[in-house]
Write a protein that holds these residues in place. Structure first.
Motif, PDB file in Angstrom:
ATOM      1  N   VAL A 185     -31.517 -28.119 -87.931  1.00 36.26           N
ATOM      2  CA  VAL A 185     -30.792 -29.240 -87.317  1.00 36.26           C
ATOM      3  C   VAL A 185     -31.090 -30.532 -88.069  1.00 36.26           C
ATOM      4  O   VAL A 185     -30.191 -31.343 -88.317  1.00 36.26           O
ATOM      5  CB  VAL A 185     -31.168 -29.369 -85.829  1.00 36.26           C
ATOM      6  N   ALA A 204     -22.800 -27.675 -88.861  1.00 38.36           N
ATOM      7  CA  ALA A 204     -23.180 -27.745 -87.448  1.00 38.36           C
ATOM      8  C   ALA A 204     -22.459 -26.675 -86.646  1.00 38.36           C
ATOM      9  O   ALA A 204     -23.055 -26.007 -85.790  1.00 38.36           O
ATOM     10  CB  ALA A 204     -22.875 -29.128 -86.891  1.00 38.36           C
ATOM     11  N   ILE A 228     -33.024 -27.578 -78.946  1.00 39.58           N
ATOM     12  CA  ILE A 228     -32.436 -27.430 -80.282  1.00 39.58           C
ATOM     13  C   ILE A 228     -30.912 -27.475 -80.181  1.00 39.58           C
ATOM     14  O   ILE A 228     -30.227 -28.122 -80.983  1.00 39.58           O
ATOM     15  CB  ILE A 228     -32.883 -26.106 -80.937  1.00 39.58           C
ATOM     16  N   ASP A 231     -29.802 -31.008 -79.607  1.00 44.09           N
ATOM     17  CA  ASP A 231     -29.912 -31.781 -80.854  1.00 44.09           C
ATOM     18  C   ASP A 231     -28.797 -31.423 -81.829  1.00 44.09           C
ATOM     19  O   ASP A 231     -28.272 -32.294 -82.540  1.00 44.09           O
ATOM     20  CB  ASP A 231     -31.276 -31.525 -81.503  1.00 44.09           C
ATOM     21  N   LEU A 232     -28.433 -30.145 -81.851  1.00 40.96           N
ATOM     22  CA  LEU A 232     -27.358 -29.705 -82.741  1.00 40.96           C
ATOM     23  C   LEU A 232     -26.023 -30.308 -82.305  1.00 40.96           C
ATOM     24  O   LEU A 232     -25.210 -30.735 -83.144  1.00 40.96           O
ATOM     25  CB  LEU A 232     -27.288 -28.179 -82.728  1.00 40.96           C
ATOM     26  N   THR A 268     -25.327 -25.257 -76.504  1.00 38.31           N
ATOM     27  CA  THR A 268     -24.815 -26.479 -77.139  1.00 38.31           C
ATOM     28  C   THR A 268     -23.745 -27.055 -76.225  1.00 38.31           C
ATOM     29  O   THR A 268     -22.549 -26.850 -76.433  1.00 38.31           O
ATOM     30  CB  THR A 268     -24.237 -26.176 -78.534  1.00 38.31           C
TER      31      THR A 268
END
Length: 559
Positions: A185, A204, A228, A231-232, A268
């Protein structure tokens, strides 16, 4: 330094965590003091790495990689480290000075090395530190503009292979995998920072797919992969804001992602409305059109409904929100209640009540209706002084459920309408019919007895229990409430309830038994037969003398 005090540790952690930290003082090891920070390892359920920051902008702060600490809390492990350091507080200034001196000496030494010597030193570190090697490889690939190389490294970083046993990453290795995934990332974010945001968008999206595939095979109990994923998502948004991609393509991708093109369980979690400034009017129009098309194709799909509702609410389109819910009505009336509340929020109260009433009418089995819907309708009726209508709804609901709660709610409505005596007899007739069939209610025994007890009609409850039976809990309540007026009947109940306990063991059993013995003694006193109680207790003690805890409890209560 002044920020590290017991008072500050307690204020940051709270009384519960501070108290629990006292049991972890001996679990702190590897304490290292720097200039403004202190690190250590604390052995709890797992081995946790903790760090206290002494001179931050907000004063004392800390981080810990335990589950509670990862949520942003100041945990017991941080308190334990702070208390260990405070136990040797006199040496802390000297330790901090020593740390500053070491840092200055290291900086001076590195500054004196030649390029060749620094390069040799760095190569030695790379050889022994795979994570450092990957970070530098990513930076090198970025510097070369080598997208293929970066993509290869990102794939390697998101590959669970090196951490998996039999295709699954256990909890003990999940932290290391998450740390490695975090490097991927960071690399994607670095692309945006170096002016290559379009490449960052591509990577991404690929990383989202790879992470979604990986998460099914990782024990992410601590939620590290969730962070994670977040953040992605942020890295993708940042890249889109930097390069402004084609709004139509982005809109369609966002809708696809929201509808589960990447099934990552929300890892995500991307809100399409966060991209409104990137999409502009053209992109938002495509977004809405695509969402409507998807919903029309699957009006009962959760993701389709959520996206439509989200967009409609953002645009203040209450009618569309209603239409989305109305296309998939729950059979218990819950969706009708949701619609009613949406209309209330829009100051459309008459329509709201209409939907709620419709929900009750359309529910085939009132025993299964959402009770919150019934409460809503009755509350609206009460506020409009439609008291007889509220009673009618409560009557029908009670007639379907025959529960104590429904009886209590009917009573409250009927008392407000000044018609409880009539409604009570009608309700009790239904419960008597149930009791006659030995129908068991929600509380494990005839609801009739619970209702009469709730009405404080002990005499009627006793008669009903005698005629139709009751469970032990109901008999105990009856005996407790009737012992003053009918001690002989209450005594019989207490003796009956005590009998099976004499064959059981355990402190909880003994406490119940002693409570019954106290009630038995009270009944004998009321009856004027204390000698009979003395004989009963004497025989009981002789039979139960080996049960020391029971004997102790009886002694404490002078039995």
């Amino acid at each position: 330094m002044d920020s590290l005090t017991e008072a500050n540790l307690g204020a940051l952690a709270g009384a519960r965590s501070f108290e629990r930290a006292l049991g972890y003082l001996d679990a702190v090891s590897g304490v290292e003091v720097g200039d403004g920070w202190i690190t250590a390892t604390v052995h709890g359920t797992e081995r946790y790495e903790v760090e206290l920051t002494l001179d931050g902008p907000g004063g004392l702060a800390g981080t810990c990689d335990c589950p509670y600490g990862l949520e942003g809390n100041f945990c017991k492990h941080l308190v334990a480290l702070g208390l260990r350091v405070l136990a040797q507080r006199d040496s802390l200034p000297q330790q901090r000075k020593a740390a500053r001196d070491r840092a200055q000496e290291l900086s001076a030494w590195l500054s004196g090395l030649s390029k060749e010597e620094l390069l040799a030193l760095l190569k030695d570190q790379i050889a022994g530190d795979p994570q450092l090697r990957r970070r530098l490889e990513l930076r090198a690939a970025g510097a070369r503009g080598d997208l293929v190389g970066i993509r290869t490294l990102v794939r390697e970083l998101l590959d669970i292979g090196p951490f998996a046993q039999y295709g699954y990453v256990e909890y003990t290795d999940a932290r290391a995998y998450a740390d490695q995934a975090g490097q991927a990332v960071s690399a994607i974010g670095a692309l945006t920072g170096s002016g290559r945001a379009a490449d960052a968008i591509t990577l991404a999206r690929e990383a989202m797919r790879l992470l979604a595939e990986a998460v099914e095979s990782v024990d992410d109990s601590d939620g590290r992969l969730g962070q994670i994923g977040a953040d992605l998502a942020d890295a993708h948004l940042d890249a889109c804001r930097a390069v402004r991609p084609d709004p139509e393509e982005l809109a369609r991708w966002l809708v696809g992602h929201a509808l589960g093109d990447i099934d990552d369980g929300g890892l995500t979690d991307i809100d399409p409305l966060d991209y409104e400034d990137v999409l502009g009017q053209e992109g938002m129009a495509v977004l809405r059109k695509s969402a409507v098309e998807a919903w029309r194709g699957n009006r009962r799909g959760w993701a389709e409904k959520y996206l439509m509702e989200r967009l409609a609410k953002a645009g203040g389109d209450v009618d569309t929100v209603i239409a989305v819910h109305a296309a998939d009505l729950a059979p218990n009336g819950h969706t009708h209640l949701v619609i009613a509340r949406e209309l209330d929020n829009a100051q459309r109260s008459e329509e709201a009540l209409g939907w709620a009433e419709r929900g009750i009418r359309e529910t085939r089995d009132l025993a299964a209706v959402d009770t919150a819907l019934v409460d809503y309708v009755c509350d609206r009726y009460a506020r409009a002084y439609r008291l007889s209508d509220a009673v009618a709804v409560r009557r029908d609901h009670f007639g379907a459920r025959h529960s104590l709660l429904a009886y209590q709610q009917l009573r409250a409505a009927a008392q407000a309408a000044d018609c409880w005596p009539t409604e009570r007899e009608r309700a009790l007739d239904l419960l008597r019919a149930d009791a006659g069939r030995q129908r068991q209610g929600w509380y494990g025994g005839p609801v009739l007895i619970d209702a009469l007890l709730d009405d404080e009609d002990v005499e009627a409850a006793w008669q009903a229990a005698t005629q139709t039976g009751a469970h032990d809990g109901q008999w105990l309540i009856l005996a407790d409430q009737a012992c003053a007026d009918r001690p002989a009947d209450a005594l019989g109940v207490y003796l009956h309830l005590a009998e099976p306990l004499l064959k059981q063991t355990g402190n909880a059993v003994y406490e119940k038994l002693v409570g019954l013995l106290l009630s038995i003694r009270d009944c004998h006193r009321r009856l004027g037969t204390p000698d009979e109680f003395t004989a009963y207790v004497t025989a009981l003690r002789a039979a139960q003398r080996r049960r020391r805890n029971l004997m102790r409890l009886m002694d404490e209560h002078a039995l």
